[in-house]
Design an enzyme around this catalytic site. Structure first.
Site, PDB file in Angstrom:
ATOM      1  N   MET A 128     -19.147 -59.120  -9.870  1.00  0.00           N
ATOM      2  CA  MET A 128     -18.699 -58.625 -10.675  1.00  0.00           C
ATOM      3  C   MET A 128     -16.826 -58.030 -10.082  1.00  0.00           C
ATOM      4  SD  MET A 128     -18.056 -57.947 -14.013  1.00  0.00           S
ATOM      5  CE  MET A 128     -19.391 -57.131 -15.409  1.00  0.00           C
ATOM      6  N   PHE A 179     -29.655 -24.021   9.974  1.00  0.00           N
ATOM      7  CA  PHE A 179     -29.869 -25.284   9.419  1.00  0.00           C
ATOM      8  C   PHE A 179     -30.598 -26.333   8.324  1.00  0.00           C
ATOM      9  CE2 PHE A 179     -32.839 -28.875  10.609  1.00  0.00           C
ATOM     10  CZ  PHE A 179     -32.374 -30.012  11.314  1.00  0.00           C
ATOM     11  N   GLN A 180     -29.419 -27.363   7.937  1.00  0.00           N
ATOM     12  CA  GLN A 180     -29.559 -28.262   7.283  1.00  0.00           C
ATOM     13  C   GLN A 180     -29.572 -27.306   5.809  1.00  0.00           C
ATOM     14  OE1 GLN A 180     -33.898 -30.373   7.132  1.00  0.00           O
ATOM     15  NE2 GLN A 180     -33.036 -32.222   8.122  1.00  0.00           N
TER      16      GLN A 180
HETATM   17  C1  LIG Z   1     -20.436 -53.109 -15.624  1.00  0.00           C
HETATM   18  C2  LIG Z   1     -19.929 -52.247 -16.877  1.00  0.00           C
HETATM   19  C3  LIG Z   1     -19.943 -52.313 -18.050  1.00  0.00           C
HETATM   20  C4  LIG Z   1     -19.668 -52.154 -18.946  1.00  0.00           C
HETATM   21  N1  LIG Z   1     -19.134 -52.435 -20.020  1.00  0.00           N
HETATM   22  C5  LIG Z   1     -19.685 -51.928 -21.571  1.00  0.00           C
HETATM   23  C6  LIG Z   1     -19.549 -52.693 -23.222  1.00  0.00           C
HETATM   24  O1  LIG Z   1     -18.634 -53.945 -22.763  1.00  0.00           O
HETATM   25  N2  LIG Z   1     -19.654 -52.792 -24.025  1.00  0.00           N
HETATM   26  C7  LIG Z   1     -20.526 -50.906 -24.293  1.00  0.00           C
HETATM   27  O2  LIG Z   1     -20.550 -51.041 -24.754  1.00  0.00           O
HETATM   28  N3  LIG Z   1     -20.601 -50.312 -23.186  1.00  0.00           N
HETATM   29  C8  LIG Z   1     -20.266 -50.835 -21.617  1.00  0.00           C
HETATM   30  N4  LIG Z   1     -20.619 -50.542 -20.563  1.00  0.00           N
HETATM   31  C9  LIG Z   1     -20.965 -49.244 -20.673  1.00  0.00           C
HETATM   32  C10 LIG Z   1     -20.183 -47.913 -21.193  1.00  0.00           C
HETATM   33  O3  LIG Z   1     -19.490 -47.431 -19.404  1.00  0.00           O
HETATM   34  C11 LIG Z   1     -20.583 -46.712 -21.417  1.00  0.00           C
HETATM   35  O4  LIG Z   1     -21.855 -46.079 -20.352  1.00  0.00           O
HETATM   36  C12 LIG Z   1     -21.574 -47.322 -22.687  1.00  0.00           C
HETATM   37  O5  LIG Z   1     -20.609 -47.782 -23.713  1.00  0.00           O
HETATM   38  C13 LIG Z   1     -21.932 -45.821 -23.080  1.00  0.00           C
HETATM   39  O6  LIG Z   1     -22.608 -45.885 -24.535  1.00  0.00           O
HETATM   40  P1  LIG Z   1     -22.996 -44.642 -25.685  1.00  0.00           P
HETATM   41  O7  LIG Z   1     -21.571 -44.057 -25.808  1.00  0.00           O
HETATM   42  O8  LIG Z   1     -23.679 -45.410 -26.668  1.00  0.00           O
HETATM   43  O9  LIG Z   1     -23.127 -43.807 -24.415  1.00  0.00           O
HETATM   44  P2  LIG Z   1     -23.164 -41.915 -24.145  1.00  0.00           P
HETATM   45  O10 LIG Z   1     -23.132 -42.141 -22.822  1.00  0.00           O
HETATM   46  O11 LIG Z   1     -25.129 -42.137 -24.067  1.00  0.00           O
HETATM   47  O12 LIG Z   1     -23.148 -41.143 -25.134  1.00  0.00           O
HETATM   48  C14 LIG Z   1     -24.484 -40.832 -26.000  1.00  0.00           C
HETATM   49  C15 LIG Z   1     -23.635 -40.086 -27.097  1.00  0.00           C
HETATM   50  O13 LIG Z   1     -24.338 -39.309 -27.983  1.00  0.00           O
HETATM   51  C16 LIG Z   1     -24.582 -37.882 -27.705  1.00  0.00           C
HETATM   52  N5  LIG Z   1     -25.898 -37.355 -28.549  1.00  0.00           N
HETATM   53  C17 LIG Z   1     -26.919 -37.776 -27.762  1.00  0.00           C
HETATM   54  N6  LIG Z   1     -27.776 -37.113 -28.249  1.00  0.00           N
HETATM   55  C18 LIG Z   1     -27.012 -36.867 -29.221  1.00  0.00           C
HETATM   56  C19 LIG Z   1     -28.697 -36.654 -31.118  1.00  0.00           C
HETATM   57  N7  LIG Z   1     -29.113 -36.075 -30.783  1.00  0.00           N
HETATM   58  N8  LIG Z   1     -27.672 -36.694 -32.062  1.00  0.00           N
HETATM   59  C20 LIG Z   1     -26.066 -36.785 -31.721  1.00  0.00           C
HETATM   60  N9  LIG Z   1     -25.656 -37.718 -31.345  1.00  0.00           N
HETATM   61  C21 LIG Z   1     -26.178 -37.304 -29.377  1.00  0.00           C
HETATM   62  C22 LIG Z   1     -23.434 -37.714 -26.970  1.00  0.00           C
HETATM   63  O14 LIG Z   1     -23.621 -36.036 -26.979  1.00  0.00           O
HETATM   64  C23 LIG Z   1     -23.147 -39.017 -26.693  1.00  0.00           C
HETATM   65  O15 LIG Z   1     -21.379 -38.289 -26.312  1.00  0.00           O
HETATM   66  C24 LIG Z   1     -20.497 -51.012 -18.759  1.00  0.00           C
HETATM   67  C25 LIG Z   1     -20.693 -50.516 -17.806  1.00  0.00           C
HETATM   68  C26 LIG Z   1     -20.668 -50.817 -16.760  1.00  0.00           C
HETATM   69  C27 LIG Z   1     -21.124 -50.821 -15.842  1.00  0.00           C
HETATM   70  C1  LIG Z   2     -22.248 -47.938  -5.973  1.00  0.00           C
HETATM   71  C2  LIG Z   2     -21.629 -48.300  -6.064  1.00  0.00           C
HETATM   72  N1  LIG Z   2     -20.972 -48.891  -5.914  1.00  0.00           N
HETATM   73  C3  LIG Z   2     -19.187 -49.809  -5.963  1.00  0.00           C
HETATM   74  C4  LIG Z   2     -19.551 -50.246  -7.542  1.00  0.00           C
HETATM   75  C5  LIG Z   2     -18.572 -51.463  -8.086  1.00  0.00           C
HETATM   76  N2  LIG Z   2     -19.662 -52.593  -7.867  1.00  0.00           N
HETATM   77  C6  LIG Z   2     -19.419 -52.586  -9.426  1.00  0.00           C
HETATM   78  S1  LIG Z   2     -20.586 -54.087  -9.751  1.00  0.00           S
HETATM   79  C7  LIG Z   2     -20.360 -54.501  -7.818  1.00  0.00           C
HETATM   80  C8  LIG Z   2     -20.460 -56.536  -7.306  1.00  0.00           C
HETATM   81  C9  LIG Z   2     -22.497 -56.005  -7.697  1.00  0.00           C
HETATM   82  O1  LIG Z   2     -22.601 -57.168  -7.392  1.00  0.00           O
HETATM   83  P1  LIG Z   2     -23.950 -57.534  -7.009  1.00  0.00           P
HETATM   84  O2  LIG Z   2     -24.974 -56.501  -7.246  1.00  0.00           O
HETATM   85  O3  LIG Z   2     -24.607 -57.961  -6.487  1.00  0.00           O
HETATM   86  O4  LIG Z   2     -24.298 -57.906  -8.898  1.00  0.00           O
HETATM   87  P2  LIG Z   2     -23.695 -59.304  -9.065  1.00  0.00           P
HETATM   88  O5  LIG Z   2     -22.289 -58.409  -9.815  1.00  0.00           O
HETATM   89  O6  LIG Z   2     -23.687 -60.257  -8.391  1.00  0.00           O
HETATM   90  O7  LIG Z   2     -24.468 -59.401 -10.526  1.00  0.00           O
HETATM   91  C10 LIG Z   2     -19.565 -53.334  -6.947  1.00  0.00           C
HETATM   92  C11 LIG Z   2     -19.168 -53.583  -5.998  1.00  0.00           C
HETATM   93  C12 LIG Z   2     -20.722 -49.178  -7.536  1.00  0.00           C
HETATM   94  N3  LIG Z   2     -20.643 -49.414  -9.054  1.00  0.00           N
HETATM   95  N4  LIG Z   2     -21.289 -49.096  -7.501  1.00  0.00           N
END
Ligand SMILES: Cc1cc2nc3c(=O)[nH]c(=O)nc-3n(C[C@H](O)[C@H](O)[C@H](O)COP(=O)(O)OP(=O)(O)OC[C@H]3O[C@@H](n4cnc5c(N)ncnc54)[C@H](O)[C@@H]3O)c2cc1C
Ligand SMILES: Cc1ncc(C[n+]2csc(CCOP(=O)(O)OP(=O)(O)O)c2C)c(N)n1
Ligand SMILES: [Mg+2]
Length: 588
Positions: free
Chosen positions: A490, A128-129
């Site tokens: 988005m 279970f679970q």
């Molecule tokens: C809708 C959406 C849109 C996005 N648009 C953008 C965008 O326009 N621009 C953007 O920048 N991001 C954007 N992102 C975020 C993107 O997806 C990444 O999460 C982000 O760019 C990662 O940033 P990062 O590499 O700084 O951080 P992380 O992914 O956290 O990477 C950190 C790095 O640092 C290293 N590190 C950790 N600790 C240490 C240490 N002590 N010394 C040295 N290195 C270390 C790790 O190993 C890792 O490689 C978006 C995300 C979403 C959900």
């Molecule tokens: C758990 C999950 N399901 C689906 C998505 C895909 N997704 C990215 S942005 C978005 C829309 C988000 O809508 P809302 O929360 O109303 O924010 P808005 O973009 O309107 O500011 C979706 C469905 C996701 N990022 N995470």
């Protein structure tokens, strides 16, 4: 020593070896590791652990869904820099944690998750679970354990803490069978200490590498520092600033790096990438040297790799050797903790006159530096950018902002200017909707004296809004700003740009959020115009308890600029039809 004895010493930390149940050992080890708060949800296979909780000085926040527990532990860790802890039962309790674990894994967040498991005698019988949670979480944890003997609990949990916070941080799961929780063993915290952390053998920065990097920095004409989340995780803010100021190098930030370098600093360029500032992306494309500090060249950051920063040599300072040359070819890799590496590098960097390059970037900026939306006159419409910009202005930026995922998340990154690290908490790598509300509970638990704002979409809020109940039960003071555009915004934006405005399954009916808050005893208000905004934000800030603001914003607004997937970093879609407007004094 009997198991009925109260195992606390005056500070709750057991020093002398003591016979305890496995369940008591779980808590005693957590206390020894300095844990004061955990987030969880009970069930049969973890019941012995819950039964023992009352004997230990640990505050347990009862969540409404285990996904909430893992996001709370994550938010706690991001806000404090400490390891966040969550607890769940076996089976569905454990599987409900998975989204939060994966969220933490993708963003390198230190977390320890403790799950109950069926008794060792029935393991593998579809009891279970019973689920194989170590199997399920293998790809989304830094490490995991299944423990079936009470003697193994303390060493496993202590090792889990070491793994979670050492090197590149990440989540670790410890699955403990029910019979191990019920059995007894000698608890000896000191003896359970893991072997000293052995850094990865490739973590080695030699003189030759440092000299190569320094020579590139000394001879560059158009350098850009790419500062990421690793700056914050390493605590290298001061060293980064020294490097930038001494060598006059502009700093571009990733989404997760926002706050690692003060937004108001003259060398701060702003965010790079898909929704980054246009001049930042242009500067990267024109650069002759990129100095990547604790960032992993995510695809949201680089655009198509074939055309990414082709004129630039690349220095990558990174703690995880697996990141070197993963996406972008590197000229000099310095593999180690960023703060330590920068400390070794800085003495080799002389002062530098970067005036010409900074002037070129200013020219690239030109009129695009004037934020369009923010400066729109109040035409009766409420734009998300207005809301976020005004929350920034009214709070003076002195708040922890926890965002969800979507358009509002990008507008937050563009319009809320972060001066300090750990003031923006957001799911970057996994982009997990539903993250904001529970992560904010974790952040507020970690930093009770800080003002905490949730900025969340109408879609994402509904994914974990059950945690309003947790807020009510715990009496947590956070401010919730729902950016209510009536759409999964988005996704609607992508449909507008790339799918002929076929808004399939993105219009969203929501409940009356203010009534929903009210049902939880939480006050709230719906805001429809910019004229009402300031007062509403102030009412929320000064309210004694949690407060929910439902901002009815423009429904079909889009986030600009945007780099379409597969395009080069400089090929951005810009906001159509609006010529640069003058900045108002408020907006400066
Ligand atoms: C809708 C959406 C849109 C996005 N648009 C953008 C965008 O326009 N621009 C953007 O920048 N991001 C954007 N992102 C975020 C993107 O997806 C990444 O999460 C982000 O760019 C990662 O940033 P990062 O590499 O700084 O951080 P992380 O992914 O956290 O990477 C950190 C790095 O640092 C290293 N590190 C950790 N600790 C240490 C240490 N002590 N010394 C040295 N290195 C270390 C790790 O190993 C890792 O490689 C978006 C995300 C979403 C959900
Ligand atoms: C758990 C999950 N399901 C689906 C998505 C895909 N997704 C990215 S942005 C978005 C829309 C988000 O809508 P809302 O929360 O109303 O924010 P808005 O973009 O309107 O500011 C979706 C469905 C996701 N990022 N995470
Ligand atoms: Mg929405």
């Amino acid at each position: 020593m009997g198991t009925n004895a109260n195992p606390q010493t005056s500070n709750g930390h057991l020093i002398e070896p003591t016979r305890l149940t496995g369940a008591e050992i779980v808590w005693a080890t957590l206390v020894g590791e300095g844990v004061t708060d955990v987030f969880g949800y009970p069930g049969g296979a973890i019941l012995p652990v819950y039964d023992a909780l009352r004997k230990f000085p640990i505050h347990h926040t009862l969540v409404r869904h285990e996904q909430g527990a893992s996001h709370m532990a994550d938010g706690y860790a991001r806000a404090s820099g400490k390891v966040g802890v969550c607890v769940a039962t076996s089976g569905p309790g454990a599987t409900n944690l998975v989204t939060g674990i994966a969220t933490a894994m993708l963003d390198s967040i230190p977390m320890v998750c403790i799950t109950g498991q069926v008794s060792s005698k029935v393991l593998g019988t579809d009891a279970f679970q019973e689920v194989d949670i170590t199997g399920i979480t293998l790809p989304v944890t830094k490490h995991n354990f299944i423990i079936s003997r009470a003697e193994e609990i303390a060493p496993a949990i202590r090792y889990a803490f070491q793994i979670a916070k050492s090197g590149r941080p990440g989540p670790v799961l410890v699955d403990i069978t029910k019979d191990a929780q019920q059995a007894t063993a000698i608890f000896d915290f000191a003896a359970a200490k893991p072997r000293p952390y052995r850094p990865h053998p490739m973590l080695h920065v030699d003189d030759a590498g440092l000299e190569q990097a320094a020579e590139l920095i000394r001879s560059t004409k158009r350098p850009v520092i790419l500062a990421g989340h690793g700056v914050i995780e390493s605590g290298a803010m001061e060293q980064l600033r020294t490097l930038a100021e001494r060598a006059q190098i502009p700093v571009a930030l990733t989404l997760l790096g926002l706050g690692a370098f003060p937004a108001s600093h003259p060398l701060n360029l702003g965010m790079m990438g898909m929704h980054g500032e246009s001049w930042v992306n242009h500067a990267i494309q024109e650069s002759d040297l990129l100095i990547a500090c604790g960032m992993r060249f995510d695809d949201r950051v680089t655009g198509t790799l074939a055309t990414y920063a082709l004129k630039a040599k690349k220095i990558h300072i990174e703690v995880d050797p697996a990141e070197i040359n993963k996406n972008v070819k590197i000229d000099v890799a310095l593999v180690g903790d960023l703060r330590e590496v920068l400390e070794q590098l800085l003495p080799r960097i002389p002062g530098h006159n970067g005036a010409a390059w900074l002037k070129t970037i200013d020219t690239i900026k030109g009129a695009s530096a004037v934020r369009d939306i923010k400066n729109l006159p109040d035409d009766g419409h409420l734009y998300a950018a207005h809301v976020i910009h005004d929350i920034w202005r009214i709070t003076g930026g002195n708040a922890i902002v926890v965002t969800d995922v979507g358009q509002h998340q990008m507008w937050e990154a563009q319009y809320f200017h972060h001066e300090q690290p750990r003031t923006l908490i957001t799911s970057g790598g996994l982009g997990t909707m539903g993250f904001a509300l529970p992560a904010a509970i974790g952040a507020k638990t970690a930093c009770p004296d800080k003002e905490v704002w949730v900025i969340v979409g109408d879609g994402g809020f509904q994914m974990t809004s059950s945690e309003l109940s947790t807020i009510a039960q715990e009496g947590i003071k956070i401010n919730i700003a729902i950016i209510n555009n009536g759409f999964l915004g988005m996704v609607r934006q992508w449909q507008e740009f790339f799918y002929d405005k076929n808004y399939e399954c993105t219009p969203l009916l929501s409940p009356d959020f203010v009534k929903l808050a009210d049902a939880h005893g939480i006050a709230g208000k719906t805001v429809r115009t910019r004229a009402e905004l300031e007062q509403a934000v102030n009412v929320a800030r000064t309210a004694p308890g949690a407060y929910l603001l439902n901002f009815m914003v423009e429904q079909e607004d889009s986030v600009y600029p945007m780099i379409p997937v597969g395009s080069a970093l400089h090929e951005m879609i810009r906001r159509p039809g609006i010529s640069p407007l003058l900045e108002t004094p408020d907006d400066k």
